[in-house]
Enzyme design. Structure first.
Site, PDB file in Angstrom:
ATOM      1  N   TYR A 140       1.156  -1.139  -0.066  1.00  0.00           N
ATOM      2  CA  TYR A 140       0.300   0.042   0.120  1.00  0.00           C
ATOM      3  C   TYR A 140       1.423   1.330   0.072  1.00  0.00           C
ATOM      4  CZ  TYR A 140      -4.514  -2.838   1.229  1.00  0.00           C
ATOM      5  OH  TYR A 140      -5.439  -3.818   1.287  1.00  0.00           O
ATOM      6  N   LYS A 190       3.429 -15.301   3.232  1.00  0.00           N
ATOM      7  CA  LYS A 190       2.756 -16.032   1.774  1.00  0.00           C
ATOM      8  C   LYS A 190       4.128 -16.289   1.437  1.00  0.00           C
ATOM      9  CE  LYS A 190       0.075 -17.822  -1.370  1.00  0.00           C
ATOM     10  NZ  LYS A 190      -0.559 -19.143  -1.506  1.00  0.00           N
ATOM     11  N   ASP A 222      -3.680 -17.747   2.527  1.00  0.00           N
ATOM     12  CA  ASP A 222      -4.885 -18.674   1.838  1.00  0.00           C
ATOM     13  C   ASP A 222      -5.164 -19.775   3.144  1.00  0.00           C
ATOM     14  OD1 ASP A 222      -2.346 -19.579   1.247  1.00  0.00           O
ATOM     15  OD2 ASP A 222      -3.037 -20.747  -0.209  1.00  0.00           O
ATOM     16  N   ASP A 250     -11.059  -7.647   8.413  1.00  0.00           N
ATOM     17  CA  ASP A 250     -12.376  -7.573   8.076  1.00  0.00           C
ATOM     18  C   ASP A 250     -13.148  -8.709   8.003  1.00  0.00           C
ATOM     19  OD1 ASP A 250     -12.205  -4.747   7.207  1.00  0.00           O
ATOM     20  OD2 ASP A 250     -13.268  -4.718   5.389  1.00  0.00           O
TER      21      ASP A 250
END
Ligand code: NAD
Length: 355
Positions: A140, A190, A222, A250
């Site tokens: 980001y 990951k 995942d 979230d």
């Protein structure tokens, strides 16, 4: 003790929910012998209307002069179409996090016992986890690019970078928080694909040796997404990088029921920390005494625990909230059909009465 608190009430339901949280703080002050001094700080859409900028000059200085910041929510449809960053409420949110050095975002997702039945997931051992999201690094904040290629049309790229230093400081936060809770830490990455994740894992393993009392595990992102719906009760503290944390926090919050119940904290190495509900300004119900103030009231509990080291005061608020929910009081967002509902002000009053 006297504490100075910056209040960013913001837009929509922000002033309503912050209003109830302030009354709860004052009630705690009377019970435990603290005083709270409040400084109103203008930020968000209301600041655009008043002074033409969502993040007026001097906002960070005003906040830095306080011991902690309590934020309602900013934004709304009125300011949704502006392209000038100064006229966008989200600019203020990113700026304040950056200016106050708030690199750790703490998002607890706890299923309140009284609402356990409304959770669609298996929750026989309860759900009480805390996501620690890195907030100021990663993709980001990396370099963004868009360019034409000769044979593949337009191409875009976003750079994801993490330094050892950034990983270590957020990793430490994760271990320290686990120590305050059930002493379990899951680090999500990951590492089977990303180099940033391999460095992340290397630093986390080094830290794990310094915290032998914390039970540590690596979880691929995942798998983490899957485990959160399969058996969320297995997690205590989950630490992860910015984008994975954005998505997983979230997901975690939705498994506990209403958005109106969930608090959050953003903290750095120096005061002040910033405390806010995870919800937005809810323009659809603003000004109607319908907003659930519990997320903001529980954000105050987090402020007491993490900024002021007042765990008994924090616990008193959490116990009062659970007592009110156990008696069956509900705002509209958490009521089942046919259940009687109370408004923002009444919910605040009920919680204070339990203190
Ligand atoms: P939202 O969280 O404001 O609302 C989503 C839904 O949840 C709405 O139906 C709303 O009525 C309900 N809701 C939210 N909080 C509630 C509460 N306390 N009690 C009862 N119901 C509640 O999200 P949105 O609609 O996507 O965004 C509205 C505005 O808020 C946008 O301008 C957005 O940019 C802004 N926003 C701000 C923040 C922040 O200030 N940190 C966070 C998210 C969204």
């Amino acid at each position: 003790m006297n504490y100075k608190i910056a209040l960013i009430k913001g837009d929509g339901i922000g002033p309503e929910v912050v209003g109830e949280a302030v009354k709860v703080m004052d009630a705690i002050g009377r019970k435990f012998g603290h005083t709270f001094e409040y400084v109103d700080v203008l930020m968000g859409g209301c600041a655009i209307d008043a002074v033409g900028k969502s993040y007026p000059d001097g906002t960070a200085e005003q906040c830095r002069a306080c011991d902690a910041v309590l934020l309602g929510a900013v934004g709304g449809p009125k300011w949704g179409h502006a392209t000038d960053p100064d006229k966008r409420p989200e600019t203020a949110l990113l700026s304040i996090r950056k200016d106050l050095g708030l690199y750790a975002n703490l998002r607890p997702a706890a299923l309140r016992p009284a609402l356990a039945e409304s959770c669609p997931l298996k929750n026989d051992r309860g759900i009480d986890l805390m996501i620690v999201r890195e907030l100021t690094g990663g993709v980001y904040f990396g370099k963004r690019d868009r360019y034409q290629t000769e044979d593949r049309g337009e191409e875009a790229s976003d750079l994801m970078a993490y330094s050892e230093k950034e990983i270590e400081r957020i990793g430490r936060r994760g271990f320290e928080l686990a120590r305050l809770r059930r002493k379990k830490l899951a680090s999500v990455d990951k590492a089977n694909v990303l180099e940033t994740s391999r460095l992340w894992r290397q630093v986390m393993h080094r830290l794990a040796e310094a915290y032998p009392d914390v039970q540590y595990e690596d979880v691929l992102v995942d798998n983490a997404a899957m485990q959160l719906v399969r058996d969320p009760g297995q997690f205590d503290v989950v630490v992860t990088e910015n984008m994975f944390g954005d998505i997983l926090s979230d997901e975690a919050s939705m498994i506990t029921g209403s958005i109106g119940l969930l608090p959050s904290a953003s903290i750095g190495d120096a005061a002040p920390g910033l405390y806010e509900p995870i919800h937005g300004s809810a323009p659809d119900i603003a000004g109607q005494d319908k907003a659930n103030p519990i997320a903001t009231i529980l954000s105050v509990a987090m402020m007491f625990r993490y900024s002021f080291d007042l765990p008994a005061e924090a616990q008193a608020i959490e116990t009062a909230v659970d007592a009110v929910l156990n008696e069956g009081w509900r705002t509209a967002d958490i009521a089942k059909s046919g259940e009687e509902v109370v408004g923002t002000v009444k919910m605040g009053e009920l919680i204070r009465a339990k203190l």
